[in-house]
Design a protein around this motif. Structure first.
Motif, PDB file in Angstrom:
ATOM      1  N   GLY A  26       0.816  -1.211   0.000  1.00 40.70           N
ATOM      2  CA  GLY A  26       0.000   0.000   0.000  1.00 40.70           C
ATOM      3  C   GLY A  26       0.849   1.261   0.000  1.00 40.70           C
ATOM      4  O   GLY A  26       0.328   2.373   0.085  1.00 40.70           O
TER       5      GLY A  26
ATOM      6  N   GLU B 128       2.023   6.439   5.270  1.00 39.46           N
ATOM      7  CA  GLU B 128       2.020   5.617   6.475  1.00 39.46           C
ATOM      8  C   GLU B 128       2.553   4.214   6.156  1.00 39.46           C
ATOM      9  O   GLU B 128       3.263   3.613   6.946  1.00 39.46           O
ATOM     10  CB  GLU B 128       0.583   5.540   6.987  1.00 39.46           C
ATOM     11  CG  GLU B 128       0.455   4.994   8.381  1.00 39.46           C
ATOM     12  CD  GLU B 128      -1.005   4.933   8.807  1.00 39.46           C
ATOM     13  OE1 GLU B 128      -1.696   5.972   8.748  1.00 39.46           O
ATOM     14  OE2 GLU B 128      -1.446   3.842   9.204  1.00 39.46           O
ATOM     15  N   GLN B 129       2.213   3.716   4.960  1.00 39.27           N
ATOM     16  CA  GLN B 129       2.682   2.391   4.545  1.00 39.27           C
ATOM     17  C   GLN B 129       4.069   2.537   3.929  1.00 39.27           C
ATOM     18  O   GLN B 129       4.306   3.436   3.134  1.00 39.27           O
ATOM     19  CB  GLN B 129       1.718   1.785   3.518  1.00 39.27           C
ATOM     20  CG  GLN B 129       0.320   1.512   4.045  1.00 39.27           C
ATOM     21  CD  GLN B 129      -0.547   2.752   4.115  1.00 39.27           C
ATOM     22  OE1 GLN B 129      -0.190   3.797   3.601  1.00 39.27           O
ATOM     23  NE2 GLN B 129      -1.676   2.654   4.788  1.00 39.27           N
ATOM     24  N   LYS B 130       4.969   1.631   4.304  1.00 30.46           N
ATOM     25  CA  LYS B 130       6.352   1.751   3.838  1.00 30.46           C
ATOM     26  C   LYS B 130       6.689   0.681   2.804  1.00 30.46           C
ATOM     27  O   LYS B 130       6.243  -0.449   2.898  1.00 30.46           O
ATOM     28  CB  LYS B 130       7.309   1.620   5.029  1.00 30.46           C
ATOM     29  CG  LYS B 130       7.094   2.695   6.094  1.00 30.46           C
ATOM     30  CD  LYS B 130       7.810   3.997   5.735  1.00 30.46           C
ATOM     31  CE  LYS B 130       7.466   5.135   6.697  1.00 30.46           C
ATOM     32  NZ  LYS B 130       6.311   5.940   6.308  1.00 30.46           N
TER      33      LYS B 130
END
Lengths: 416, 165
Positions: free
Chosen positions: B72, B89-91
């Motif tokens: 994501g 926020e998603q890495k």
């Protein structure tokens, strides 16, 4: 309009998101038997290894459902669908009415009928609960056996290995990654894992699982083992079963919806029942390379199917263009590799291989009638997407065939 | 929405854009600093039969990399249209699924302590991206598609006229 989506992973989430983009008013409901905010199943090995936790495997922000005004039923199983009354019955007794329904129930681990496989400390790796159970069982585990040398098995092995467990991967076929890579590419990747210290046994299946006897249990021993087809036994305390997946099609039983190995859908992702759509690991779609209908249980295809389903559910007619069913990227240790389409020689197929053993580089392109139908890239993967697009779009390569094998092949060759 | 266009006839392969890109994405914001920090360029100038061809992300309408991203992290901003896997926020985990999907081959796998699929982030929404601003030949153009199309029509017409005369 009541949109109901059963399933909360790649296809379900994308479907909900897409519907909300084109229909600001409609009610969207997501039902899932898992009790978690949408997370990536592909990141479960990272969760097992400890590189990621529950917060960092989420695929959407925490406020995703509230931002998109999605009603959620988490940890509740959808028990039955009734197409005549247009309702979904939940296991808690509640019924949810729908105008448009998406079935995105995914797939589960296929557990082969091996004697003893119902014993303790034997797990699949398909969802977060599986991963949590494995971690719970881990204290006291010194040795583990992974049954199946495909992507999930190898990734699980690598993850547990990084936690200090001694790992043996057992693959029945003569090579690891048998459904996607050829023997040569598999050998390079196998060597890479052996160098790390993971043991790999190929060409040998599992005859039975030897669960601890009553005496061992009385003395609190966790010891168990696997007996291989050639009679050898491997001692271990934990077993991971990674021998493929099975589509979760039970929900449509008793309806008019056609099911082969997965739910059959048309190009609008619609099933045989009006207003019921399906997407993701649970469906069979036409493969871009073979033209055959089959399951395509991979993340990117599930997302595209979810989007197409969402658009059509919201009244925007858009067909699904066939995607390449078999395509995967891996990097276990140091060597990245990507494979797509048909990667083994066959009738009417022409293949060209370029390899550099010293650098662990291997490139194989498979062609048919001046079309690229498959590829394997090991070591240098940068142009994978360009090749993949040639495969997917069935581009005639007779004019630029020689470019494809150049060391520095890139998209620029199509521009200059 | 503005996009980066390439005028292949004007590119001489000086690689200034790649240096400007690296500098822009370095902490120091200058070329020497970028070299010391080992920052990589997100635009590539490939040599195709001896002719330079700059290649960079097209920030697609329906990006295949976003569909393929299993964390994501890769997202397309609804307002700016920028496609990037950074700053969310998603890495990125470096699974290379986006590389498998990108039809232009403009995402680079970066190994190291943390793996990252490296791509153009259009300088995070800067008024003019660094590569475009730095190009001494005017080979990179940052504008709306219809403006560039109009310009090309105009140039082609002029060329035709000059040949006719």
């Amino acid at each position: 309009m009541n949109y109901v989506i059963i399933g909360n992973s790649a296809a379900g989430v994308k479907c909900a998101e897409t519907i909300r983009e084109v229909d600001r008013q409609g009610n969207i409901t997501i039902i899932t038997d898992e009790a978690y905010h949408a997370y990536s199943k592909c990141l479960l090995p990272d969760y097992l290894s400890g590189d990621r936790d529950e917060d960092t495997i989420r695929i959407r922000n925490l406020d995703f459902y509230s931002q998109n005004r999605i009603t959620t039923y988490f940890g509740v199983k959808a028990q039955k669908i009734n197409p005549a009354q247009k309702i979904v019955a939940l296991e808690n007794g509640k019924t949810i009415p729908y105008d448009k329904l998406l079935i995105a129930t995914g797939s589960r681990s296929f557990i082969p009928p091996i004697p003893g496989i119902e014993g303790e400390n034997i797990f699949g790796l398909r969802n977060l609960d599986d991963a949590k159970k494995i971690l719970q069982a881990l204290p006291g585990v010194r040795r583990a056996v992974v049954i199946g040398g495909g992507f999930v098995g190898l990734e699980a092995a690598y993850a547990l290995y990084s936690r200090g467990v001694e790992l043996t991967v057992v693959e029945k076929l003569p090579q690891i990654l048998p459904s996607q890579f050829d023997a040569k590419a598999a050998k390079i990747l196998e060597k890479d894992m052996l160098c790390e210290g993971i043991r790999i046994i190929t060409g040998n299946g599992i005859k039975e699982i030897i669960n601890p006897g009553i005496w061992q249990k009385m003395f609190g021993k966790k010891g168990k083992g696997v007996r291989l087809e050639d009679g050898e036994t491997l001692k271990c305390e934990l077993i991971i079963v990674a021998t493929g997946t099975k589509a979760n099609t039970e929900l449509v039983q008793g309806t008019a919806i056609k099911v082969n190995r997965g739910i059959v859908v048309d190009e609008f992702m619609q099933t045989d029942e009006p207003d019921i759509y399906a997407a993701g690991d649970v469906v069979e779609t036409i493969d871009a390379v073979t033209g055959q209908r089959k399951l395509t249980p991979i993340w990117p295809n599930a997302v595209v199917q979810g989007r197409i389903a969402g658009l059509n559910m919201a009244g925007i007619q858009k067909p699904y263009t066939a995607l390449v069913g078999m395509q995967n990227a891996v990097e276990f240790r140091e060597i990245p590799a990507i494979a797509a389409g048909l990667t083994e020689a066959g009738e009417g197929l022409e293949e060209i291989v370029i390899e550099n053993q010293a650098q662990n580089k291997y490139k194989k392109l498979v062609m048919k009638d001046n079309r690229l139908v498959g590829m394997i890239l090991v070591g240098d993967i940068r142009q994978a997407g360009v090749y993949n697009t040639l495969i997917k779009n069935k581009i005639d390569i007779s004019r630029n065939k020689e470019f494809l094998f150049k060391e520095d092949f890139n998209f620029g060759y199509f521009l200059a | 929405m503005k996009e980066i266009f390439v005028d292949l006839d004007k590119c001489v392969g000086c690689l200034t854009c790649t240096l400007a890109c690296a500098a822009e994405h370095s902490n120091s914001k200058d070329i020497v600093g970028a070299m010391l920090e080992k920052v990589r360029s997100r635009i590539a100038v490939e040599s195709v039969g001896g002719k330079p061809v700059p290649l960079m992300c097209r920030h697609c309408e329906e990006p295949a990399c976003v569909d393929a991203c299993m964390t994501g992290a890769m997202q397309k901003d609804k307002v700016t249209g920028i496609v990037t896997n950074e700053g969310h926020e998603q890495k990125c985990v470096g699974c290379w699924m986006c590389i498998m999907a990108c039809p232009y081959g403009v995402i680079t796998p970066v190994e190291g302590e943390t793996r990252l699929a490296l791509k153009c982030d259009r300088c995070g929404g800067k008024e003019v991206p660094a590569c475009v601003a730095s190009c001494p030949q005017g080979a990179l153009i940052y504008d709306e598609a219809k403006v560039v199309a109009e310009l090309r029509r105009h140039n082609a017409a002029q060329l035709a006229m000059s040949k006719a005369v």
